[in-house]
Design an enzyme around this catalytic site. Structure first.
Site, PDB file in Angstrom:
ATOM      1  N   VAL A 199      28.425  21.157  65.187  1.00  0.00           N
ATOM      2  CA  VAL A 199      28.825  20.468  66.411  1.00  0.00           C
ATOM      3  C   VAL A 199      28.224  21.136  67.635  1.00  0.00           C
ATOM      4  CG1 VAL A 199      30.802  19.938  67.898  1.00  0.00           C
ATOM      5  CG2 VAL A 199      30.945  19.515  65.446  1.00  0.00           C
ATOM      6  N   ASP A 230      -6.278  -0.651  97.913  1.00  0.00           N
ATOM      7  CA  ASP A 230      -6.823  -1.802  98.608  1.00  0.00           C
ATOM      8  C   ASP A 230      -6.461  -1.671 100.085  1.00  0.00           C
ATOM      9  OD1 ASP A 230      -7.806  -4.273  99.248  1.00  0.00           O
ATOM     10  OD2 ASP A 230      -6.070  -5.358  98.525  1.00  0.00           O
ATOM     11  N   ASP A 250      -5.165  -6.903  94.230  1.00  0.00           N
ATOM     12  CA  ASP A 250      -4.522  -8.208  94.255  1.00  0.00           C
ATOM     13  C   ASP A 250      -5.436  -9.335  93.788  1.00  0.00           C
ATOM     14  OD1 ASP A 250      -6.275  -8.371  96.354  1.00  0.00           O
ATOM     15  OD2 ASP A 250      -4.801  -8.950  97.860  1.00  0.00           O
ATOM     16  N   ASP A 283     -10.000  -7.381  90.366  1.00  0.00           N
ATOM     17  CA  ASP A 283      -9.397  -6.046  90.266  1.00  0.00           C
ATOM     18  C   ASP A 283      -8.756  -5.807  88.911  1.00  0.00           C
ATOM     19  OD1 ASP A 283      -9.951  -5.488  92.958  1.00  0.00           O
ATOM     20  OD2 ASP A 283      -8.166  -6.564  93.585  1.00  0.00           O
TER      21      ASP A 283
END
Length: 919
Positions: free
Chosen positions: A289, A336, A639, A643
């Site tokens: 334990v 970016d 975006d 990419d």
């Protein structure tokens, strides 16, 4: 009679004329469906989504949790406890197993809910003609008969028959295995039995548009699509564990081996001593334990999920929990510009038309504003420029400023409105005859129309693109009074005008035109061949103001040892001006110069290059690859469709929420607000979560080592008949003591200098040699203090009745664990620094619980503790204070050594950023 029921997937739409397909779907090319018709069809056909395999039930998940190695070991402990009559121990161990199963199941269900929420967030948006108006909504709301508009970067939202197209190409590898983009056009195919890959007038759900524009009529949605039919044949793939989870599972197995080896040793020693089977098994249970790290994997998974929720609240959505860990190791960012570092509210500020300067005022996408010029100049005729502004773009801007489409094109539409021209009406009046859509390879766009010029209808080509690209394709240029001059006469003047705007940080787009009367058929066959011998019309200078928080975010990144680079489609001069304003660092380079460098030269030059202009998709991919080879953990934002490859290559591909659907699918994280500052916040959260996991493991492992050593030494030297603590004492520690220091670790705010440290080395695992030695040292400290307190406590030790020495050991172990949690919550920073009040409030609870365990009658009977005198309590406190004092002294020594040592040279790791489309 033509059926108004949209046919099912077996209908050969490709063999029918486009008008026949529109009629069969009871739609209209110009006005589309009405809202009422769409609602009725949605009720009939259901949402446009692929049905996923039913998720496993809660009971199935719970059963899987029960099969976990740690839980199986605890079940074995419970069974043995029942056999030897330790029923209370068996009950508490069973309760611990139940708690693990409940927490693990709950965590799994939360993770699934997070994935479902992400799936909803990633639902593609589509542009559809409804009630004669172009609107945008979720792709799941599409119905058969809808008229959908597509452009490069879109994911096709449903199966459909093309009505119109301009140089359209789609990537269908996911559906047909064809690796190259497939050209598409609306021409009717003669045969019905055409293979899927050859249906050139059809587009299919979840394929991507790589080039061109088109309109289509939806023929199938949801499970009736080609993708839906494939999905119905697939079974779910079991999710794989993250690297961190696998590392911790391996660590857990090692600890299990150590624990059960110790159990075996204790049992053997007990048998050799002639102890009874019950006593031997009791020793084994106590040891088992104490040494089983039951909560380790569950806690780490919970912390990662907690981090993912924190990121989502900060507008950064991660697709996998392991990405939370990777974020914290980010050492380079390629960002970016448009919409990430800037506001993405493009506005035309300067206009150079017919070799004259004009100033444009107005803000954002508001159509109010004026175009002013030098006093005394005649008011020019902007007609030819206005044609280019409206017809060489696809964006729409409502009167309230809502934009559908590319932000740069939206600025052009707004400029047209300031000239007095309505873009939607102009597009409707002068439709495109042919088109060369924008492509990052050649950086221009050309459309061909029949236009009203000088009072008659002419066939005119309109071109928009980067000034250097457009000028290279021009032979003449307009001068004041619409005089046409050879380009060489005004080339220097035009080049200087471009430079003037670029040096102000303006993004410059050039416009040109060419009359092609009578050449419609040749243009239709090969429009690209006519993008030459153009007449230069003018240039516009567009500004996208920096986000107010971008400069501070870059500064924070630099302080954190993260190298930030900007990669953009803008001219290098423009990009350099913006980079200087942001404080990115030295060095700007253009695409051609970049391509001329070898990989070795580029790797050597990267520390002095922080702005990249006019880059291609291949450049972005190459940059990410070179940076990773240098040892950097690269985050890249993007975006645009071009990419996607670089985002997939990066360690953390960060897609913009407003970006193309292809990019969002390729990225590992989505910024729903498109904000660079959010990425830095996400990295801070990622670092903090990782630090908490490390702190928890440090605390947990130290406690486990101390218990293992305590039981081993007690058994080997026959201290207290080999039983240092009873099993219930150990379980009480697990349940009611260590839980609270763990809570302190979880709730501890991030250290103030978290973003002033260099990034961690991702190659160094949590369980590295240095960390293991630290865990063992802290464990030895806690063991030594507890053993000394036990041996020096007054009274006899016994396993059959409560004794002061065993109670003293129990109290010292409890107090020591509590104080260890306080000081180990941070490393190497002091755990005694502010804010500390909240931590002390939480830790007061286990202190009170420990006192109750020793002084309250029924707990004394359960745990075999006995009351202590005031002096004995003070002695226990004194022993326990040794632990935080030694830990804090060791950390202070490490901090002093670090302060006097030479700081390591940070890895200069650039991250590939998304170049905006130079449209």
């Amino acid at each position: 009679m033509v059926s108004t029921e949209p046919a099912q997937a077996h209908t050969a739409w490709h063999a029918q004329d486009a008008d026949a397909v529109v009629a069969a779907t009871a739609s209209d090319r110009q006005s589309g469906l009405t809202a009422g018709e769409a609602d009725e069809r949605r009720r009939r056909y259901g949402p446009n989504e692929i049905a996923s395999e039913p998720a496993p039930s809660t009971w199935a998940i719970a059963l899987q949790q029960l099969k976990d190695l740690m839980n199986l070991m605890l079940i074995a402990v419970a069974v043995v406890s029942v056999v030897i009559g330790e029923v209370p121990t068996a009950i508490i161990v069973a309760a611990l197993v139940g708690l693990n199963v409940v927490l693990g199941t709950q965590q799994e269900l939360k993770a699934r809910a997070s994935v479902d929420a992400l799936a909803k967030m990633q639902t593609p948006q589509v542009r559809v003609t409804r009630d004669g108006t172009l609107v945008q909504f979720a792709a799941t709301d599409l119905v058969p008969g809808d008229i959908v508009h597509l452009e490069a970067g879109d994911v096709v939202p449903a199966d459909g028959r093309l009505l119109t197209s301009a140089t359209l190409e789609t990537q269908e590898a996911a559906l047909t295995g064809e690796s190259a983009p497939v050209p598409k056009d609306p021409q009717t195919l003669g045969a019905a039995d055409v293979s899927l890959g050859d249906r050139s007038n059809m587009v299919f759900q979840n394929t991507s548009v790589t080039r061109g524009t088109a309109t289509m009529v939806v023929t199938e949605t949801g499970m009736n699509t080609q993708m839906g039919e494939i999905a119905s044949m697939l079974s779910a793939v079991a999710p794989s564990k993250s690297p961190l989870q696998r590392e911790l599972n391996s660590l857990t197995k090692v600890l299990g081996i150590i624990a059960w080896t110790a159990v075996a040793l204790i049992v053997v020693l007990g048998v050799i001593r002639g102890q009874s089977l019950t006593t031997v098994l009791l020793l084994g249970i106590s040891m088992g334990v104490s040494a089983i790290p039951t909560g380790l994997p569950t806690f780490v998974q919970a912390m990662l999920a907690f981090g993912a929720r924190q990121l989502a609240e900060a507008k950064a959505v991660v697709k996998n929990l392991t990405d939370v860990e990777t974020l914290g190791a980010t050492s380079a960012i390629n960002s970016d510009k448009t919409g990430t570092l800037t506001m993405n509210q493009m506005t035309v500020r300067s206009l150079y038309f017919h070799c004259r300067w004009y100033t444009v005022d107005g803000e954002g996408y508001s159509k109010t504003g004026r175009i002013t010029h030098v006093a005394g100049d005649a008011v020019p005729d902007f007609t030819l420029l206005a044609y280019g502004l409206c017809l060489d773009s696809d964006a729409t801007v409502s009167d309230t400023g809502d934009v559908v489409g590319d932000p740069t094109e939206a600025a052009l539409v707004v400029l047209a409105a300031k000239v007095g021209v309505d873009a939607p009406l102009t597009r409707q009046t002068y439709p495109r005859v042919a088109e060369v859509p924008f492509d990052s390879a050649y950086k221009f766009m050309a459309t061909f129309h029949h236009l009203q010029v000088d009072g008659s209808t002419r066939f005119v080509e309109l071109v928009k693109g980067g000034p250097d690209v457009v000028l290279a394709r021009c032979a003449t240029a307009y001068r004041p009074g619409r005089q046409v001059a050879p380009l060489d006469e005004v080339r220097e003047e035009l080049t200087e005008a471009n430079r003037t705007m670029s040096e102000k940080g303006l993004r410059v787009l050039a416009f040109a035109a060419r009359r092609l009367d009578g050449q419609e058929e040749a243009v239709g066959a090969d429009p690209m061949s006519f993008v030459e011998d153009l007449t230069f019309v003018g240039m516009v200078g567009i500004i996208d103001p920096l986000r107010p928080e971008a400069i501070d975010a870059v500064r924070t990144a630099h302080a954190a040892g993260i190298d930030v680079r900007m990669i953009t489609g803008d001219h290098a001069i423009t990009a350099s001006a913006i980079g200087a304003e942001l404080g990115l660092g030295p060095g700007a380079i253009g695409g051609p110069e970049l391509q001329a460098m070898t990989d070795d030269d580029l790797a050597a030059a990267l520390p002095n290059l922080h702005v990249f202009g006019r880059v291609t998709p291949q450049d972005k991919l190459r940059l990410a690859d070179i940076m990773q080879k240098s040892g950097a953990v690269v985050a890249m934002t993007g975006d645009a469709v071009n990419d996607a490859a670089a985002l997939k290559k990066a360690d953390i591909g960060v897609a913009m929420g407003s970006g193309s659907e292809v990019t969002k699918q390729a990225g590992k994280m989505i910024l729903t607000d498109d904000n660079f500052g959010t990425l830095i916040t996400a990295i801070r959260l990622g670092r903090n979560i990782y630090e908490k996991i490390v702190s928890y493991i440090r605390y947990q492992m130290s406690k486990l080592f101390s218990l293992v050593l305590l039981f081993l030494v007690a058994s080997i030297f026959d201290i207290n008949d080999g039983v240092a603590l009873t099993p219930l004492m150990v379980l009480f520690q697990h349940f009611f003591i260590t839980l609270f220091p763990v809570a302190v670790i979880m709730l501890d705010p991030a250290p103030p200098d978290l973003m002033k440290k260099p990034p961690r080395d991702p190659r160094l695992p949590i369980a590295n040699r240095t960390a293991f030695v630290q865990w063992l040292a802290y464990g030895v400290l806690q063991f030594a203090v507890t053993l000394a307190a036990m041996l020096l406590a007054p009274g006899d030790m016994s396993t059959t009745e409560a004794s002061v020495p065993m109670t003293t050991a129990f109290v010292v172990l409890s107090f020591g664990s509590i104080l260890a949690g306080l000081v180990m919550r941070r490393d190497p920073e002091s755990g005694l620094t502010a804010p500390i009040l909240t931590a002390l409030k939480i830790l007061s609870v286990p202190i009170v619980v420990t006192v109750f365990a020793v002084e309250i009658g029924f707990l004394q009977d359960l745990l075999m503790t006995t009351s202590l005198t005031g002096a004995q309590w003070l002695a226990c406190l004194g022993w326990s204070l040794i632990i935080p004092i030694v830990v804090e002294a060791e950390k202070a020594l490490r901090r002093r050594r670090h302060l006097h040592s030479e700081p390591p040279t940070p890895i200069s790791a650039p991250v590939a950023v998304d170049p905006q489309r130079a449209r």
